[in-house]
Design a protein around this motif. Structure first.
Motif, mmCIF file in Angstrom:
data_model
loop_
_atom_site.group_PDB
_atom_site.id
_atom_site.type_symbol
_atom_site.label_atom_id
_atom_site.label_comp_id
_atom_site.label_asym_id
_atom_site.label_seq_id
_atom_site.Cartn_x
_atom_site.Cartn_y
_atom_site.Cartn_z
ATOM 1 N N VAL A 131 -3.351 -7.902 -2.698
ATOM 2 C CA VAL A 131 -2.205 -7.036 -2.425
ATOM 3 C C VAL A 131 -2.186 -5.909 -3.457
ATOM 4 O O VAL A 131 -2.189 -6.182 -4.663
ATOM 5 N N PRO A 132 -2.183 -4.637 -3.036
ATOM 6 C CA PRO A 132 -2.193 -3.526 -3.983
ATOM 7 C C PRO A 132 -1.012 -3.597 -4.954
ATOM 8 O O PRO A 132 0.096 -3.970 -4.574
ATOM 9 N N GLY A 133 -1.287 -3.264 -6.213
ATOM 10 C CA GLY A 133 -0.237 -3.244 -7.225
ATOM 11 C C GLY A 133 -0.204 -4.479 -8.099
ATOM 12 O O GLY A 133 0.523 -4.506 -9.096
ATOM 13 N N SER A 134 -0.974 -5.503 -7.758
ATOM 14 C CA SER A 134 -0.995 -6.719 -8.576
ATOM 15 C C SER A 134 -2.421 -7.236 -8.676
ATOM 16 O O SER A 134 -3.222 -7.059 -7.753
ATOM 17 N N LEU A 135 -2.715 -7.879 -9.812
ATOM 18 C CA LEU A 135 -4.064 -8.386 -10.044
ATOM 19 C C LEU A 135 -3.991 -9.556 -11.014
ATOM 20 O O LEU A 135 -3.297 -9.489 -12.034
ATOM 21 N N VAL A 136 -4.700 -10.626 -10.705
ATOM 22 C CA VAL A 136 -4.765 -11.766 -11.610
ATOM 23 C C VAL A 136 -5.730 -11.433 -12.745
ATOM 24 O O VAL A 136 -6.907 -11.155 -12.506
ATOM 25 N N VAL A 137 -5.232 -11.446 -13.981
ATOM 26 C CA VAL A 137 -6.081 -11.139 -15.129
ATOM 27 C C VAL A 137 -6.529 -12.407 -15.844
ATOM 28 O O VAL A 137 -7.509 -12.386 -16.602
ATOM 29 N N SER B 115 0.834 -1.210 0.000
ATOM 30 C CA SER B 115 0.000 0.000 0.000
ATOM 31 C C SER B 115 0.869 1.260 0.000
ATOM 32 O O SER B 115 0.604 2.220 -0.734
ATOM 33 N N VAL B 116 1.914 1.237 0.823
ATOM 34 C CA VAL B 116 2.830 2.388 0.877
ATOM 35 C C VAL B 116 3.558 2.551 -0.452
ATOM 36 O O VAL B 116 3.698 3.671 -0.973
ATOM 37 N N GLU B 117 4.018 1.438 -1.024
ATOM 38 C CA GLU B 117 4.754 1.506 -2.291
ATOM 39 C C GLU B 117 3.870 2.028 -3.421
ATOM 40 O O GLU B 117 4.307 2.870 -4.218
ATOM 41 N N VAL B 118 2.637 1.546 -3.502
ATOM 42 C CA VAL B 118 1.737 1.996 -4.559
ATOM 43 C C VAL B 118 1.396 3.477 -4.381
ATOM 44 O O VAL B 118 1.345 4.240 -5.363
ATOM 45 N N ALA B 119 1.175 3.894 -3.149
ATOM 46 C CA ALA B 119 0.889 5.314 -2.897
ATOM 47 C C ALA B 119 2.061 6.197 -3.327
ATOM 48 O O ALA B 119 1.858 7.259 -3.934
ATOM 49 N N TRP B 120 3.295 5.752 -3.036
ATOM 50 C CA TRP B 120 4.476 6.534 -3.415
ATOM 51 C C TRP B 120 4.615 6.588 -4.936
ATOM 52 O O TRP B 120 4.884 7.645 -5.505
ATOM 53 N N LYS B 121 4.405 5.448 -5.611
ATOM 54 C CA LYS B 121 4.539 5.427 -7.066
ATOM 55 C C LYS B 121 3.491 6.294 -7.733
ATOM 56 O O LYS B 121 3.717 6.835 -8.820
ATOM 57 N N ALA B 122 2.333 6.449 -7.091
ATOM 58 C CA ALA B 122 1.265 7.264 -7.670
ATOM 59 C C ALA B 122 1.553 8.756 -7.568
ATOM 60 O O ALA B 122 1.100 9.536 -8.416
ATOM 61 N N VAL B 123 2.295 9.194 -6.528
ATOM 62 C CA VAL B 123 2.516 10.625 -6.306
ATOM 63 C C VAL B 123 3.940 11.067 -6.636
ATOM 64 O O VAL B 123 4.217 12.270 -6.656
ATOM 65 N N ARG B 124 4.837 10.132 -6.917
ATOM 66 C CA ARG B 124 6.217 10.532 -7.211
ATOM 67 C C ARG B 124 6.257 11.313 -8.520
ATOM 68 O O ARG B 124 5.373 11.158 -9.388
#
Length: 211
Positions: free
Chosen positions: A126-132, A85-94
């Motif tokens: 887990v945020p940042g990954s999804l089974v397609v 969650s922290v990593e995805v939030a950082w990647k979204a605002v960096r």
């Protein structure tokens, strides 16, 4: 001609499906927001109709459950949830944002539909990954991963999903699942044969021929 099932076999089948039937009836009553005899009777009828029209094969379980490894899985999953969650939030605002994503094929070791489903659910939560997509026949999960920019990132995604598989298998997987994971044998391949076992069989053949 296929023989008709006996009354005992029919009874065992209904008993195995009883938790599903009860769950469908409860869901039906929640949907209608009514706790009445009519809603219960109609729920039973709908549950029987659904289980007969949309028949699915029974889920095969391993018959084992390790509470210790289950707790390890839960604790590690919660930790992964917070970190991701922290990593995805950082990647979204960096400043440079997210420059690339990837679809990663992950070959699992397990042949169990149940374990594969749990792995897919855990990885998708887990945020940042999804089974397609899930290839049930070959036990392959196709993951959409956020901000994967190189080969190392691809391997990190695979390692994360295989980590879920290992912890889930240790908690409730079969002996075959644990053996395949330990040996690194994909679900599409047979486990490597122990050479000492082959030597033993050859020696037994030779002794039998000599006698």
């Amino acid at each position: 001609m296929t023989p008709r099932p006996s009354a005992h076999e029919v009874g065992r089948s209904l008993l195995r499906q009883l938790p599903l039937l009860v769950g469908l009836v409860v869901l039906w009553m929640f949907l209608w927001n009514q706790l009445t005899v009519l809603s219960a009777v109609t729920g039973v009828l709908v549950a029987l109709l659904v289980t007969r029209v949309f028949f699915l094969p029974p889920v095969e379980l391993s018959g084992r459950f390790n509470l210790g490894w289950a707790l390890v899985f839960v604790v590690r999953f919660l930790a992964d949830l917070v970190v991701a969650s922290v990593e995805v939030a950082w990647k979204a605002v960096r400043p440079r944002g997210v420059t690339s994503n990837a679809i990663v094929a992950v070959q699992l070791h397990t042949r169990s539909d149940f374990v594969m489903t749990l792995v897919a659910e855990a990885a998708s939560l887990v945020p940042g990954s999804l089974v397609v997509e899930a290839d049930r026949e070959r036990s392959i999960l196709y993951m959409h991963a956020l901000a994967v920019e190189d080969a190392d990132g691809v391997e990190q995604v695979r390692a994360s999903v295989l980590g879920f598989e290992k912890r889930i298998a240790r908690a409730l997987g079969s002996a075959d699942d644990l053996r395949r994971i330990a040996e690194g044998t994909p679900a599409t391949e047979d486990p490597a044969t122990d050479p000492t076992e082959n030597d033993r069989l050859v020696n037994e053949k030779d002794e039998g021929a000599a006698s």
